[in-house]
Design a protein around this motif. Sequence first.
Motif, mmCIF file in Angstrom:
data_model
loop_
_atom_site.group_PDB
_atom_site.id
_atom_site.type_symbol
_atom_site.label_atom_id
_atom_site.label_comp_id
_atom_site.label_asym_id
_atom_site.label_seq_id
_atom_site.Cartn_x
_atom_site.Cartn_y
_atom_site.Cartn_z
ATOM 1 N N SER A 204 8.615 1.196 -6.889
ATOM 2 C CA SER A 204 9.573 -0.139 -6.033
ATOM 3 C C SER A 204 9.054 0.263 -4.323
ATOM 4 C CB SER A 204 10.265 -0.601 -6.597
ATOM 5 O OG SER A 204 10.491 -1.648 -5.484
ATOM 6 N N MET A 205 8.120 -0.491 -3.448
ATOM 7 C CA MET A 205 7.861 -0.741 -2.405
ATOM 8 C C MET A 205 9.322 -1.167 -1.555
ATOM 9 S SD MET A 205 5.588 1.789 -1.411
ATOM 10 C CE MET A 205 4.913 1.320 -0.066
ATOM 11 N N ALA B 225 4.508 -1.265 5.340
ATOM 12 C CA ALA B 225 3.854 -1.085 3.684
ATOM 13 C C ALA B 225 2.496 -2.151 3.526
ATOM 14 C CB ALA B 225 5.046 -1.221 2.300
ATOM 15 N N THR B 226 2.701 -2.207 4.562
ATOM 16 C CA THR B 226 0.735 -3.640 4.246
ATOM 17 C C THR B 226 -0.146 -3.162 5.488
ATOM 18 O OG1 THR B 226 1.971 -4.638 6.260
ATOM 19 C CG2 THR B 226 2.352 -5.198 3.529
ATOM 20 N N LEU B 227 -0.237 -3.590 6.847
ATOM 21 C CA LEU B 227 -0.659 -3.305 7.832
ATOM 22 C C LEU B 227 -0.861 -1.957 8.106
ATOM 23 C CD1 LEU B 227 -3.315 -4.062 9.551
ATOM 24 C CD2 LEU B 227 -2.098 -4.837 10.598
ATOM 25 N N GLY B 228 0.277 -1.303 8.308
ATOM 26 C CA GLY B 228 0.599 -0.097 8.868
ATOM 27 C C GLY B 228 -0.213 1.107 7.539
ATOM 28 N N ILE C 17 0.877 -1.097 0.068
ATOM 29 C CA ILE C 17 0.163 -0.230 0.029
ATOM 30 C C ILE C 17 0.783 1.039 -0.120
ATOM 31 C CG2 ILE C 17 -1.792 1.185 1.483
ATOM 32 C CD1 ILE C 17 -2.454 -1.161 2.689
ATOM 33 N N ASP C 18 0.996 2.021 -0.402
ATOM 34 C CA ASP C 18 1.358 3.253 -1.246
ATOM 35 C C ASP C 18 0.410 4.767 -0.928
ATOM 36 O OD1 ASP C 18 3.252 5.711 -2.296
ATOM 37 O OD2 ASP C 18 4.005 3.910 -3.925
ATOM 38 N N THR C 19 1.077 5.712 -0.042
ATOM 39 C CA THR C 19 0.119 6.477 0.417
ATOM 40 C C THR C 19 0.227 7.470 -0.351
ATOM 41 O OG1 THR C 19 1.574 6.558 2.657
ATOM 42 C CG2 THR C 19 -0.285 5.381 2.849
ATOM 43 N N HIS C 20 1.159 7.914 -1.145
ATOM 44 C CA HIS C 20 1.629 9.764 -1.514
ATOM 45 C C HIS C 20 2.021 8.913 -2.630
ATOM 46 C CE1 HIS C 20 2.082 13.507 -0.838
ATOM 47 N NE2 HIS C 20 3.137 13.411 -1.399
#
Length: 438
Positions: free
Chosen positions: A332-333, A360-363, A76-79
């Motif tokens: 790439s994360m 990169a996932t649950l957080g 999950i990429d938040t920005h």
Amino acid sequence: MPIVPATLQAYRASLLHFHADPAFTEEAHAWHADGLLIVAEGKVLAAGDYSALQATLPPGTHIVDYRGKLIVPGFIDTHLHFPQTEMIASPAPGLLPWLETYTFPTERAFEDPVHARNVAEFFLDELLRCGTTTAMVYGSVHPQSVDAFFGASEARGLRMVAGKVMMDRNCPEFLRDTAESGARESEELIRRWHKHGRSLYAITPRFVPTSTNEQMHLAGELARAYPDTYLQTHVSENEDECRWVRELHPQARSYLDVYDQYGMLRPRAMFGHCIWLDERDRARMAETSSAAAICPTSNLFLGSGLFDFERADAAKVLLSLATDVGGGTSFSMLQTMNEAYKVARLKGSYLPALRMFYLATLGAARAMQLEGTLGNFTAGTEADFIVLDKQSTPLLARRTAGCQSLEELLFAFALLGDDRAVAATYSGGQCVHVRGQG
């Protein structure tokens, strides 16, 4: 006799996911060296040891065999900014000249919906190639850029968040909306796209210097009128930018305080960068469940500064990792984890690999108020997951052959991995990327 879903799918591999933040909870993860992930109707049905779950499958169920590989929740990429895809890796001495020289001229082209759709298609394919299944995405000032983006993401069945940039000052005339038009167009997009399929809308004032007081006020009103939408913007990225905000808002206690005065600190608010915050800022973010998107590759690329993980953790700020393409230099994360680790070391703290994979996932899901929907393999979550291949490059294969622990294995993926390590990407239980195909 139990009803067996017609769409039952099963995947055998090593499994890793999280139920808590490793920085604050021991045994925050679940690890199954020989695991089984069972998916039905686009959602996780069960995840655990193969030996325990295999017998629960109906006779004849086909099991996709990924043994030797690792399945984790989709990144999950938040920005990040999809209009900046084609200007990634553009040279500039800092944030503000980079915006003027490259960003604004590039975003002008997104007035054309055909161009916007073309870039959105490439952008999403690149995310999936890197194992990112959900992202918080900035469009351009043009509402048609958001229409193009959501059209492309829904065609792929993706859980995506996006919004039209609001920007009515301190930018070229060709990219300027007005306070009224920005709010009106944003509201129309909310009604058209928010919770349509897997799409979610983010109210998106670009950053304080490019929005008048009137536009900030109307953006805050939208955030109150639609409390289940997201809000995304930038804060305290660069010292020159911070000085500019102090000149524009001398009455504000801090850069973050400007957003607070307009009611923009709240759950589902994601603030990019958060480098030059003070202790009161961090406390205020924690109090309001506002979240920080940490963007290490762009911060290093533009020389903006180093994120302080230790102080953010002390304040219990919600944290996530982000690529910030096109200021960031990779989709790439895994590469983003690589840079985050180095940023933390330069600030005197240490990021274990387990923590980086959590962020990169649950957080990220927690930062976005999506725990229970995304981010781990709890029964009922959406079946977004990726398959990581430790044999994907000769160097990674050689290093992982000698790993003695899960931490070492994940650290090797984070420091040596990139898009090549992603063997397959699944969204809603459907395979949307296979390495080497397409």
